[in-house]
Scaffold this active site. Structure first.
Site, short mmCIF file in Angstrom:
data_model
loop_
_atom_site.label_atom_id
_atom_site.label_comp_id
_atom_site.label_asym_id
_atom_site.label_seq_id
_atom_site.Cartn_x
_atom_site.Cartn_y
_atom_site.Cartn_z
N LYS A 290 9.84 -3.38 7.28
CA LYS A 290 8.59 -3.49 8.05
C LYS A 290 7.52 -4.15 7.18
O LYS A 290 7.64 -4.17 5.95
CB LYS A 290 8.15 -2.10 8.50
CG LYS A 290 7.92 -1.15 7.33
CD LYS A 290 7.80 0.29 7.78
CE LYS A 290 7.57 1.19 6.58
NZ LYS A 290 7.74 2.60 6.90
N TYR B 112 -20.94 -13.51 -8.60
CA TYR B 112 -21.94 -12.99 -7.66
C TYR B 112 -22.71 -11.80 -8.21
O TYR B 112 -22.16 -10.96 -8.93
CB TYR B 112 -21.25 -12.55 -6.37
CG TYR B 112 -20.84 -13.70 -5.47
CD1 TYR B 112 -21.80 -14.55 -4.93
CD2 TYR B 112 -19.51 -13.90 -5.16
CE1 TYR B 112 -21.41 -15.60 -4.09
CE2 TYR B 112 -19.11 -14.94 -4.33
CZ TYR B 112 -20.09 -15.78 -3.80
OH TYR B 112 -19.70 -16.81 -2.98
C1 LIG Z 1 8.22 3.37 5.89
C2 LIG Z 1 9.13 4.44 6.25
C3 LIG Z 1 10.13 4.88 5.35
C4 LIG Z 1 10.25 4.38 3.93
O1 LIG Z 1 9.37 5.07 3.10
P1 LIG Z 1 9.31 4.78 1.52
O2 LIG Z 1 8.38 5.81 1.01
O3 LIG Z 1 8.77 3.41 1.40
O4 LIG Z 1 10.67 4.90 1.01
C5 LIG Z 1 11.04 5.81 5.80
N1 LIG Z 1 10.97 6.31 7.05
C6 LIG Z 1 10.00 5.94 7.92
C7 LIG Z 1 9.98 6.54 9.27
C8 LIG Z 1 9.05 5.01 7.55
O5 LIG Z 1 8.11 4.63 8.42
#
Ligand SMILES: *Cc1c(COP(=O)(O)O)cnc(C)c1O
Length: 823
Positions: free
Chosen positions: A494, A718
């Site tokens: 994602k 700035y």
């Molecule tokens: C993003 C996510 C993960 C992965 O989590 P990490 O801490 O990056 O390993 C696992 N399960 C769900 C439902 C997530 O949204």
């Protein structure tokens, strides 16, 4: 290259011939171990290697289809009547035995290189330095493993008169096999660092394990400036009667002493040995390059009566690009850049990568190739073989740049064009000739093919995020090793794979056979499907409007409420589908998405049972604080609720439903709760909670645009925030908060790495730029700057910006081009 018959090989490796007897007398000239990078059938022998994570036997039917007729196997069940098989106990061992036998056919000198760093560079530099005096066979790239070393040694043939091979180990006991395969007459021990230290109980043990490579060597080159190396090497040399060839940069007692002086961008090196004095220079000033050059010089003195013949070569040494770069190009092209000193083996490897990049999107395949140097082959034979390789890999078009390749234009049978020089190529360059194409750009350094790449590259912003795909695979394997072999892995891709890029990462993960990919929204999944990703993809936050899109693209939604289920069911039935796979999310304490009450769960069960439109593939929940021991009791309660809820489903459905609850920190800290699958996220991208030896995968880099002096009464940036207490030197870098660098890192909260030094960010970070205080350092426009990567951890950057690594990674904006590195 080897030349043995199958019957001979069977004898050498102590195997039994089985299957079709026809090819027992077939002579073999090529050994392959990786079916994925294989093309030509010819006279190839495939070794079905097996390991904890892969099994070469699985690829045999496919290879038979591609025309391979001979195999070395350890699994009887793989034997059939369509090919000839050599059955052995252990295929890796058989490969090594064949290499040992092959090695024994040659008595020209062989140099063996081991140590923690510099092996590949020293090997390549020796090749550069000595190529007028010797015909050299060497390990391709950094082939130095239990499989890479035998494959390298199998390249030996009578046209050569010097071999240079590198050996790398990560565990005690591994050097033994490599020692016999390489059997070096001259040894180089580069240095010792802390890589793989977790597998050794002391640094001495690690040094000695590596030194075993030189048990039967005549001479050993090493640096006397590290006390522990010097002590161990000297004991070893006494014991095994190896002649010591020690050197020092620090006036320690040694056979050869070096002193150095930096002059502009060169280092002048003075050598003194036995009263003789030499002087040479190298176009580098960093300490590793100087150390590598000293090793090379000592080896030259061993191989030649008079190293004066080669000292000039040192001046022309070039940085070694050990990895391929994969970048987005213009007009939907993918560029594979390989600035490795061209040779035939590396061409074959690069063509395999090109093929892999092109295959999924059915891209056109073009190769832009320079003259190939120093192969020891007559040019006509060389370019004939190049053409054969291009044909084998089904390349659509070749563009030759250079006088030698152009001269041999008539040896090329695929679509082609030739240019005598880079300038000629640039003059006639037309962007329209490169469209939806995977392009390999391969030329030795001196051809300056980075200019070809610049013409074809999509974005020219100086700031880039480099993603090391080998490190990513390494991290994946470290997590796999924490799991039972049957536990499935879902990788979270994602948010643009946590900022590291979507399609490229997904391609690698598909190639590594991960079981699932997870995206946040349907669009991300559609993009992966469009790029040819076939791995199952789960959509974590599906929206009702995207349901048709999900169905059309065979994505699998996460169903987290009764309402969503009703809506999805309706659309599935409208599409006339059955048993559409879905995943159910249970809320065990996060109070975010998910089914929480028993009544909701009951209702979901009833809705799904009532007809066969939907099939539950998996049930999962998400931990709230898996990384924090403070909340371990709460985590335990989440496990309990999860197991109870899961049981309700198990009782209601006749089929198996997979269960999963662990994210990265969960895998590290609660591996006993892995159930049927785990969901790997941040760990893959190199962030660990428990000190796993993960590799950094992302490096945020830019270059200095301008350097200026700031006086005492002046300020930087700035709001006059950047004050100086001495007359200061300031470097301006084109990276700002619009690129995703957190503005909180300004005003010395954050730092950068330039040359070999840390420098603070001075003043406020601007939208597109920031300023570094480089007072006292020699910095010029064009110098590279690292913001996170090998020298500055993402964790540290996150801390300095009062946030978490996730936000740092996903925050790097799309205008920062992603460059993929692969060995
Ligand atoms: C993003 C996510 C993960 C992965 O989590 P990490 O801490 O990056 O390993 C696992 N399960 C769900 C439902 C997530 O949204």
């Amino acid at each position: 290259m080897i030349n043995f018959s199958i019957a001979e090989i069977s004898k050498i490796v102590g195997g039994k011939i089985a299957g079709l007897p026809e090819f027992a007398n077939q002579r073999i000239n090529q050994v392959i171990t990786d079916s994925r990078t294989f093309f030509n059938s010819g006279y190839s022998l495939f070794f079905a290697l097996t390991g904890p994570r892969n099994n070469g036997h699985l690829y045999i039917p496919n290879l038979i289809e591609k025309g391979v007729k001979t195999f070395v196997v350890s699994d009887k069940n793989a034997i059939n009547k369509n090919a000839t098989f050599i059955l052995v106990e252990n295929t890796t061992l058989a490969l090594q035995q064949l290499a040992i036998y092959h090695r024994q056919q040659f008595n020209f000198p062989v140099i063996g290189i081991t140590g923690s760093n510099g092996k590949t560079i020293i090997k390549e530099w020796l090749h550069e330095i000595l190529s007028d005096q010797f015909k050299i066979v060497r390990s391709p790239k950094s082939y130095n493993s239990q499989v890479g070393v035998p494959l390298s040694v199998l390249l030996m043939n009578p046209i050569y008169n010097l071999g240079i091979f590198e050996a790398g180990i990560s565990q005690p006991g591994e050097m033994e096999n490599l020692t016999e395969i390489i059997s070096p007459e001259i040894g180089i021990f580069t240095n010792i660092g802390d890589a793989h230290q977790e597998n050794f109980h002391s640094i001495q043990q690690k040094i000695n394990e590596k030194l075993n490579l030189f048990k039967k060597s005549k001479k050993l080159v090493y640096c006397c400036d590290s006390g522990v190396v010097k002590t161990e090497v000297e004991i070893f040399c006494e014991k095994h009667l190896v002649e010591k060839k020690g050197w020092s940069l620090k006036n320690n007692p040694a056979l050869i002493s070096f002193t150095t002086k930096t002059v502009n961008n060169f280092t002048e090196i003075y050598a003194s040995s036995n009263g003789k004095k030499y002087q040479f220079k190298i176009p580098f000033t960093d300490s590793s390059s100087i150390e590598n050059a000293c090793h090379c010089f000592v080896v030259s003195t061993i191989l030649m009566n008079d190293p004066l013949q080669v000292v000039e070569r040192f001046e022309k040494l070039e940085p070694i690009a050990m990895r391929l770069e994969i970048k987005k190009g213009i007009n939907n092209c993918v560029l594979v850049n390989d600035y490795y000193n061209s040779d035939l083996n590396s061409l074959a490897i690069a063509l395999a990568v090109l093929h892999q990049q092109a295959a999924k999107e059915h891209l056109y395949k073009q190769v832009i190739l320079s003259d190939i140097q120093q192969t020891g082959m007559p040019p006509a034979d060389l370019y004939k073989r190049v053409n054969e390789l291009l044909v084998e890999w089904k390349i659509d078009e070749v563009i030759g740049v250079g006088s030698k390749i152009s001269y041999h234009f008539n040896l090329f049978s695929i679509k082609n064009s030739f240019y005598n020089s880079l300038n000629k190529f640039k003059e006639s360059f037309n962007r329209d000739n490169f469209k939806s194409s995977a392009i390999l750009i391969k030329g030795a350094r001196q051809f300056e093919f980075e200019k070809v790449s610049a013409l074809l590259q999509q974005k020219a912003h100086q700031t880039q995020l480099e993603i090391n795909l080998n490190a990513l695979v390494n991290n994946l394997n470290i997590f796999k090793n924490l799991l039972k072999p049957e536990t499935k892995i879902m990788v979270m891709v994602k948010a643009f794979s946590y900022g590291s890029g979507d399609v490229e990462i997904a391609k690698v993960l598909q190639y590594q056979n991960v079981d699932y990919l997870a995206v946040a929204v349907a669009d991300e999944g559609v993009q992966l499907r469009n790029a040819g990703i076939l791995t199952p993809i789960i959509v974590m936050n599906p929206e009702q409007d995207s349901f048709q899109n999900i169905i059309d693209n065979r994505l699998e939604p996460n169903i987290y409420s009764v309402e969503l289920l009703k809506c999805f069911k309706k659309i599935v039935s409208q599409n006339g589908l059955q048993e559409f796979p879905v995943h159910l999310k249970i809320d065990t304490g996060m109070n975010r998405l998910g089914l929480k009450s028993e009544s909701e769960i009951d209702e979901v069960i009833q809705l799904i049972i009532s007809n066969n439109w939907i099939k539950i593939k998996s049930i999962f929940s998400h931990l709230v604080a898996s990384d924090d021991p403070k909340y371990d009791n709460f985590t335990q309660s989440q496990f309990e609720v999860f197991e109870k809820q899961v049981e309700l489903f198990a009782q209601s459905f006749p089929y198996k439903i997979e269960r999963h609850i662990l994210n990265s920190a969960g895998i590290e800290r609660f591996p006993h709760k892995q159930f049927d699958m785990v969901r790997l996220g941040i760990g893959l991208y190199g962030v660990t909670n428990t000190g796993l030896p993960l590799e950094n995968i992302g490096t945020l880099k830019s270059t200095v645009s301008q350097v200026k002096t700031v006086n005492l009464n002046e300020t930087v940036g700035y709001s006059r925030k950047g004050e100086v207490s001495v007359i200061s030197k300031i470097a301006i870098v084109p990276l700002g908060y619009a690129d995703g660098l957190d503005r909180k890192l300004g005003n010395k909260n954050g730092s950068a790495f330039i040359g070999e030094k840390r420098v603070p960010i001075i003043g406020n970070i601007c939208m597109d730029m920031l300023m570094l205080d480089v007072t006292g350092l020699s910095v010029t426009p064009g110098d590279k700057v690292e913001f996170f990567g090998p020298n500055i951890s993402i964790l540290e950057v996150a801390k300095n910006a009062s946030t978490i690594p996730y936000e740092i990674l996903t925050g790097i904006s799309q205008r920062v081009k992603r460059v993929y590195l692969q060995e």
